[in-house]
Every structure is written in structure tokens, then in C-alpha cells.
Motif scaffolding. Structure first.
Motif, PDB file in Angstrom:
ATOM      1  N   GLN A 179      -5.338  10.359  -5.823  1.00 53.78           N
ATOM      2  CA  GLN A 179      -6.716  10.711  -6.127  1.00 53.78           C
ATOM      3  C   GLN A 179      -7.529  10.831  -4.851  1.00 53.78           C
ATOM      4  O   GLN A 179      -7.341  10.044  -3.921  1.00 53.78           O
ATOM      5  CB  GLN A 179      -7.366   9.706  -7.090  1.00 53.78           C
ATOM      6  CG  GLN A 179      -7.984   8.483  -6.461  1.00 53.78           C
ATOM      7  CD  GLN A 179      -6.995   7.362  -6.250  1.00 53.78           C
ATOM      8  OE1 GLN A 179      -5.849   7.588  -5.899  1.00 53.78           O
ATOM      9  NE2 GLN A 179      -7.460   6.151  -6.471  1.00 53.78           N
ATOM     10  N   GLU A 218     -12.083  -0.018   0.492  1.00 52.97           N
ATOM     11  CA  GLU A 218     -11.981  -0.967  -0.622  1.00 52.97           C
ATOM     12  C   GLU A 218     -10.606  -0.914  -1.268  1.00 52.97           C
ATOM     13  O   GLU A 218     -10.007  -1.939  -1.590  1.00 52.97           O
ATOM     14  CB  GLU A 218     -13.053  -0.654  -1.673  1.00 52.97           C
ATOM     15  CG  GLU A 218     -14.441  -1.098  -1.254  1.00 52.97           C
ATOM     16  CD  GLU A 218     -15.464  -0.813  -2.337  1.00 52.97           C
ATOM     17  OE1 GLU A 218     -15.281   0.194  -3.067  1.00 52.97           O
ATOM     18  OE2 GLU A 218     -16.439  -1.574  -2.453  1.00 52.97           O
ATOM     19  N   SER A 219     -10.107   0.282  -1.441  1.00 52.69           N
ATOM     20  CA  SER A 219      -8.801   0.454  -2.065  1.00 52.69           C
ATOM     21  C   SER A 219      -7.691  -0.179  -1.222  1.00 52.69           C
ATOM     22  O   SER A 219      -6.779  -0.818  -1.738  1.00 52.69           O
ATOM     23  CB  SER A 219      -8.524   1.943  -2.258  1.00 52.69           C
ATOM     24  OG  SER A 219      -7.259   2.155  -2.832  1.00 52.69           O
ATOM     25  N   LEU A 227     -10.676  10.375  -2.471  1.00 53.61           N
ATOM     26  CA  LEU A 227     -11.642   9.282  -2.335  1.00 53.61           C
ATOM     27  C   LEU A 227     -12.517   9.508  -1.103  1.00 53.61           C
ATOM     28  O   LEU A 227     -12.139  10.236  -0.191  1.00 53.61           O
ATOM     29  CB  LEU A 227     -10.919   7.947  -2.154  1.00 53.61           C
ATOM     30  CG  LEU A 227     -10.206   7.313  -3.345  1.00 53.61           C
ATOM     31  CD1 LEU A 227      -9.453   6.066  -2.909  1.00 53.61           C
ATOM     32  CD2 LEU A 227     -11.196   6.978  -4.449  1.00 53.61           C
ATOM     33  N   VAL A 250      -3.083   6.024   0.213  1.00 50.59           N
ATOM     34  CA  VAL A 250      -4.186   5.711  -0.688  1.00 50.59           C
ATOM     35  C   VAL A 250      -4.726   6.982  -1.342  1.00 50.59           C
ATOM     36  O   VAL A 250      -5.165   6.979  -2.490  1.00 50.59           O
ATOM     37  CB  VAL A 250      -5.305   4.967   0.079  1.00 50.59           C
ATOM     38  CG1 VAL A 250      -6.610   5.027  -0.666  1.00 50.59           C
ATOM     39  CG2 VAL A 250      -4.900   3.524   0.322  1.00 50.59           C
ATOM     40  N   GLU A 292      -7.921  -3.879  -1.675  1.00 52.98           N
ATOM     41  CA  GLU A 292      -7.472  -4.279  -3.007  1.00 52.98           C
ATOM     42  C   GLU A 292      -5.959  -4.207  -3.129  1.00 52.98           C
ATOM     43  O   GLU A 292      -5.298  -5.153  -3.562  1.00 52.98           O
ATOM     44  CB  GLU A 292      -8.131  -3.351  -4.039  1.00 52.98           C
ATOM     45  CG  GLU A 292      -7.879  -3.737  -5.484  1.00 52.98           C
ATOM     46  CD  GLU A 292      -8.073  -2.552  -6.406  1.00 52.98           C
ATOM     47  OE1 GLU A 292      -7.496  -2.550  -7.499  1.00 52.98           O
ATOM     48  OE2 GLU A 292      -8.801  -1.584  -6.006  1.00 52.98           O
ATOM     49  N   ARG A 293      -5.395  -3.085  -2.705  1.00 51.64           N
ATOM     50  CA  ARG A 293      -3.959  -2.875  -2.876  1.00 51.64           C
ATOM     51  C   ARG A 293      -3.116  -3.794  -2.007  1.00 51.64           C
ATOM     52  O   ARG A 293      -1.945  -4.028  -2.285  1.00 51.64           O
ATOM     53  CB  ARG A 293      -3.609  -1.408  -2.583  1.00 51.64           C
ATOM     54  CG  ARG A 293      -3.959  -0.514  -3.762  1.00 51.64           C
ATOM     55  CD  ARG A 293      -3.836   0.950  -3.450  1.00 51.64           C
ATOM     56  NE  ARG A 293      -2.487   1.393  -3.154  1.00 51.64           N
ATOM     57  CZ  ARG A 293      -2.086   2.656  -3.254  1.00 51.64           C
ATOM     58  NH1 ARG A 293      -2.941   3.577  -3.685  1.00 51.64           N
ATOM     59  NH2 ARG A 293      -0.860   3.011  -2.956  1.00 51.64           N
ATOM     60  N   VAL A 324       0.838  -1.205   0.000  1.00 53.54           N
ATOM     61  CA  VAL A 324       0.000   0.000   0.000  1.00 53.54           C
ATOM     62  C   VAL A 324       0.871   1.252   0.000  1.00 53.54           C
ATOM     63  O   VAL A 324       0.570   2.245  -0.652  1.00 53.54           O
ATOM     64  CB  VAL A 324      -0.942   0.029   1.225  1.00 53.54           C
ATOM     65  CG1 VAL A 324      -1.696   1.348   1.308  1.00 53.54           C
ATOM     66  CG2 VAL A 324      -1.910  -1.130   1.179  1.00 53.54           C
ATOM     67  N   ALA A 333     -14.716   4.011  -0.216  1.00 58.78           N
ATOM     68  CA  ALA A 333     -13.809   3.659  -1.318  1.00 58.78           C
ATOM     69  C   ALA A 333     -12.386   3.473  -0.802  1.00 58.78           C
ATOM     70  O   ALA A 333     -11.619   2.658  -1.333  1.00 58.78           O
ATOM     71  CB  ALA A 333     -13.841   4.743  -2.387  1.00 58.78           C
ATOM     72  N   ILE A 334     -12.025   4.214   0.228  1.00 59.13           N
ATOM     73  CA  ILE A 334     -10.694   4.072   0.823  1.00 59.13           C
ATOM     74  C   ILE A 334     -10.517   2.666   1.392  1.00 59.13           C
ATOM     75  O   ILE A 334      -9.493   2.021   1.181  1.00 59.13           O
ATOM     76  CB  ILE A 334     -10.489   5.129   1.932  1.00 59.13           C
ATOM     77  CG1 ILE A 334     -10.371   6.523   1.315  1.00 59.13           C
ATOM     78  CG2 ILE A 334      -9.261   4.810   2.763  1.00 59.13           C
ATOM     79  CD1 ILE A 334     -10.352   7.652   2.325  1.00 59.13           C
TER      80      ILE A 334
END
Lengths: 109, 109
Positions: free
Chosen positions: B21, B30-31, B23, B17, B34-35, A102, B27-28
DNA sequence: AATCTTCATGTAGGCAGTCTACATGTGCGG
DNA sequence: CCGCACATGTAGACTGCCTACATGAAGATT
């Protein structure tokens, strides 16, 4: 670095220092400092209770000794302690990979 | 891994994160997941207060938006936030080196 | 002789920050 | 219309590290 960032990783450090030789609290703190190149200076008020806790969990055993007129409590890894150390090591690995992935800078899209 | 081991490192993750961009909270999360390849699942009760705190510190600004009838609070890094991120990154580097050097197995003497 | 530093262990209380659990509300698919 | 994904937030508990303090002996310094 005198952070509380090592919260949750202290057990790993203590177990690792005790892996190959038994040591008493004071020596553990010095060893920690030396092996980290001076970066980790963990206060006694953190180490002693943690050692007690690890003993209560069965990962360490301790015995008193007197060296040069001074009382020492020497801690030693148990079998359970060795297993715990292995677990802590792989947890640390996973943790650094996860956070690292991350944290590593990405090229601006 | 749903540890509290990331105590003290959460700020770094959030700032990272948001680096490229803006967010909103959901969404943070989720990001982050994901990452990290699914390793980091940070609960909402952790993220939302942390974002508030970072905003209070001046590292983030936020503004409300409505997308598809749903209200979102979108966070964005400030200049101070970018600086903080850089600091967090080097702190992370130092931290992993220090802990790693203690934790890496040594040959039995 | 008195004092300071190092060695050595330990406790009490504070505090920060994460977690669990809950509360609230919208849009969409079945 | 019911449930799930989306979306934000608060209250309270809990963990566990930190600061600060207390104790005491050995050896060096003054």
C-alpha cells in the motif's frame, strides 16, 4: 557481496573470530572469508584500523611476533572483549529479528 | 535500538513497507515502528531524504494529497521498486547467513 | 638474476548515508 | 490559547568503511 552493509557489525565479526584463538590481521581476514563461505571479503584498509580501534577500546590486546622472518601482530580478546562480544551477539539477534519482521513478505491483503 | 546499524538496509525497509500500500512519510515511520515491535524508530531526518533518493532512483513515485487540511506526500512503488525490493530481500538473506555463520558461537576446541 | 605472487602491516583521503537539531505549519483537545 | 499530534523538510556534523597507495620480506617462477 562486497558491501558496506556490515557497517556497525564489523566489531562483532572481529571479536567472534578471535573468541577461541588469537590471530593476526591477515589471518583474521582469511578466517572471516572461510567461515562465511567466501561471502565476506573485508579489505585490509578496513580491518587494520578496526583492530586498532578495538584495542584502544580495551577489547583486544596485541603483541608482535616474527614467524618465518615475517612480522605479525597477534590480537587476543580481553575480558572486556568477551563481554563486548556477548553484547554484540544479542544486538545482532535483536537487529535481525527487527529487520526480518519488516522485510518478510506479507500476503497481499 | 536506535542504532545506525541499519545503514545499507534502510532502502529495503522502506520498499518493504510500501510493497502493498502507498503511504506518506509520517505513516511509513509509524508502520516501521509497529511492524518491528517498537524496535525500529527511524527519525524523520533519515526517512525523508531517503524517500527522495529512492524516488530519484526511480523506485518510487510520489504525489501530494490533502487530508484533513494537512498536506501529505504519498509514495508508491514503481515496477523498478518492486524489482529492487526483491533484490534487497535476497541480499538481506545472504547477508544474515554470512554474518550469522561467523557469529554463531563455536564449541571451545 | 630478475620478477612475480603471497604474506603482512599500515596510512591518507574520499565518500555515502545516517543522525542531530532546527524550521515551518495545521488541526484538535483541554 | 496553549500544547500536542500530525506532517514535511533542510543544514551540517559525524562515523566509519572503502579505495588506493606505500612498504617490505619469503618463496616460487621464469
Amino acid at each position: 557481496m562486497n558491501n558496506d552493509a556490515l557497517r556497525g557489525h564489523l566489531d562483532a565479526l572481529l571479536l567472534s573470530v578471535l573468541e577461541h584463538q588469537p590471530l593476526h590481521g591477515y589471518a583474521i581476514i582469511e578466517s572471516l572469508q572461510e567461515r562465511s563461505g567466501g561471502a565476506l571479503s573485508v579489505p585490509t584498509g578496513t580491518v587494520y584500523p578496526a583492530l586498532r580501534r578495538l584495542e584502544r577500546l580495551g577489547h583486544l590486546t596485541s603483541e608482535w611476533a616474527t614467524v618465518g622472518g615475517r612480522r605479525r601482530r597477534t590480537y587476543r580478546l580481553t575480558t572486556s572483549g568477551h563481554a563486548a562480544l556477548a553484547g554484540e551477539r544479542s544486538a545482532w539477534q535483536e537487529f535481525t529479528v527487527a529487520v526480518g519482521s519488516v522485510l518478510t513478505p506479507r500476503p497481499t491483503p
